[in-house]
Design an enzyme around this catalytic site. Structure first.
Site, short mmCIF file in Angstrom:
data_model
loop_
_atom_site.label_atom_id
_atom_site.label_comp_id
_atom_site.label_asym_id
_atom_site.label_seq_id
_atom_site.Cartn_x
_atom_site.Cartn_y
_atom_site.Cartn_z
N GLY A 31 0.81 -1.21 0.00
CA GLY A 31 0.00 0.00 0.00
C GLY A 31 0.84 1.26 0.00
O GLY A 31 0.51 2.23 -0.69
N SER A 154 -4.89 -11.70 -3.84
CA SER A 154 -3.70 -12.41 -3.41
C SER A 154 -3.58 -13.72 -4.18
O SER A 154 -4.59 -14.40 -4.44
CB SER A 154 -3.76 -12.71 -1.91
OG SER A 154 -2.73 -13.60 -1.52
N TYR A 179 -7.24 -16.71 5.79
CA TYR A 179 -6.74 -15.52 5.10
C TYR A 179 -6.98 -15.62 3.60
O TYR A 179 -7.49 -14.68 2.96
CB TYR A 179 -5.24 -15.35 5.36
CG TYR A 179 -4.62 -14.29 4.48
CD1 TYR A 179 -4.83 -12.93 4.75
CD2 TYR A 179 -3.87 -14.63 3.35
CE1 TYR A 179 -4.29 -11.95 3.92
CE2 TYR A 179 -3.34 -13.65 2.52
CZ TYR A 179 -3.55 -12.32 2.81
OH TYR A 179 -3.02 -11.35 1.99
#
Length: 318
Positions: A31, A154, A179
């Site tokens: 980010g 991801s 996740y």
């Protein structure tokens, strides 16, 4: 048919003067590099972060590296769903040209952790938080000429599937799998959002991007945001054959925000085996092709958050 990608220079992205872009988790990791690279284009970049101190540190680094950078900070906690309603006003802008849904939580070990609302932390933050945030931001996005919602997925999600009977891993909790499923849920929602936007005739586009294999050890230093010692760099060097640093992991997202050839519903990732290299348009992963799963997930997310990015806010979240 997808549009033909134009030549793209990752080191000299096109100017974006006057545009406003919010990057969640813009204070660290991928980010941060998304924000730094966007700042070079003249856009106003807003760093969304839970920690005002870390966001301010990242802002200072960007301003030091990019002369004249227009960078602001915004306190943002994706795990706190009610607080997200205040984000549009806090932005202080009549429009938003792009939001990059990047922030995330990754837990490696049990026990299972929940948000204050009782949602599994990774599903509640990575997916539900971004889903709700997009819903509250949609009026600002619709006010821009051609806004984009860029969801950062991801590679971990590529081999997973969603268990819609147990989306929050209440019965069978494995942290790494939870996740990966939270990121898969994000990506499904990004594609479903684009389908709904297209059906509504919206000018907003929803695009997916993923960083491939991005390692800290291959990432250039940005102290105090990211420190890298010579020893760390040396130990990470062999991995550079297959993987890359987080600065390069940011490239697909930056292209998804800025390239005029990008279209809603596309997936952008690294060129070499989806793991490293310059950004390219990828075929949609098999795990993302089931539109019935995406529609079911959308309804569940709408009920849990009280927001609907496709139509606007609801009154009574569950």
């Amino acid at each position: 048919m997808p549009s033909v990608p134009l030549p793209w220079n990752v080191h000299r992205p096109p100017r974006a003067d006057g545009q406003v872009v919010l990057v969640t988790g813009g204070n660290a990791g991928i980010g941060y590099f998304i924000a730094e690279q966007l700042a070079t284009t003249g856009a106003t970049v807003v760093l969304g972060s839970r920690s005002p101190a870390r966001a301010e540190a990242a802002r200072a680094v960007i301003r030091d590296r990019v002369p004249g950078a227009r960078v602001r900070t915004l306190q943002l906690d994706l795990a706190d769903l009610p607080s997200l309603r205040t984000v549009p006003d806090a932005l202080g802008s009549p429009r938003l040209d792009a939001v990059v849904l990047n922030a995330g939580v990754a837990l490696d070990d049990p026990p299972r952790v929940e948000t204050a609302a009782g949602h599994e932390l990774m599903f509640g933050t990575n997916h539900l938080g971004h889903f709700a945030l997009t819903g509250w931001l949609m009026p600002l996005l619709a006010a821009a000429p051609a806004a984009r919602v860029v969801t950062i997925g991801s590679f971990a999600a590529k081999s997973e599937h969603l268990d819609l009977a147990d989306p929050q891993s209440r019965r069978d909790y494995v942290p790494k799998r939870a996740y990966a499923r939270s990121k898969l849920a994000q990506m499904h929602a990004g594609l479903e959002l684009d389908r709904r936007l297209r059906a509504a005739g919206s000018t907003v586009a929803s695009v997916l991007a993923h960083p491939g294999g991005a390692l800290d050890s291959l990432t250039p230093a940005r102290p105090p945001v990211h420190a890298r010692t010579p020893g760390t760099a040396l130990r990470g060097a062999p991995a550079a054959v297959l993987l890359q640093g987080k600065h390069a992991g940011a490239w697909p997202a930056v292209r998804a925000v800025l390239d005029p050839a990008v279209r809603g519903g596309q997936l952008w990732g690294p060129r070499v085996a989806g793991l490293r290299g310059r950004p390219r348009l990828e075929p949609r992963w098999r795990t993302l092709t089931d539109t019935a799963v995406a529609a079911h997930l959308w309804d569940l997310s709408r009920d849990l958050t009280g927001a609907d990015p496709g139509t606007g806010p609801l009154r009574h979240p569950r």
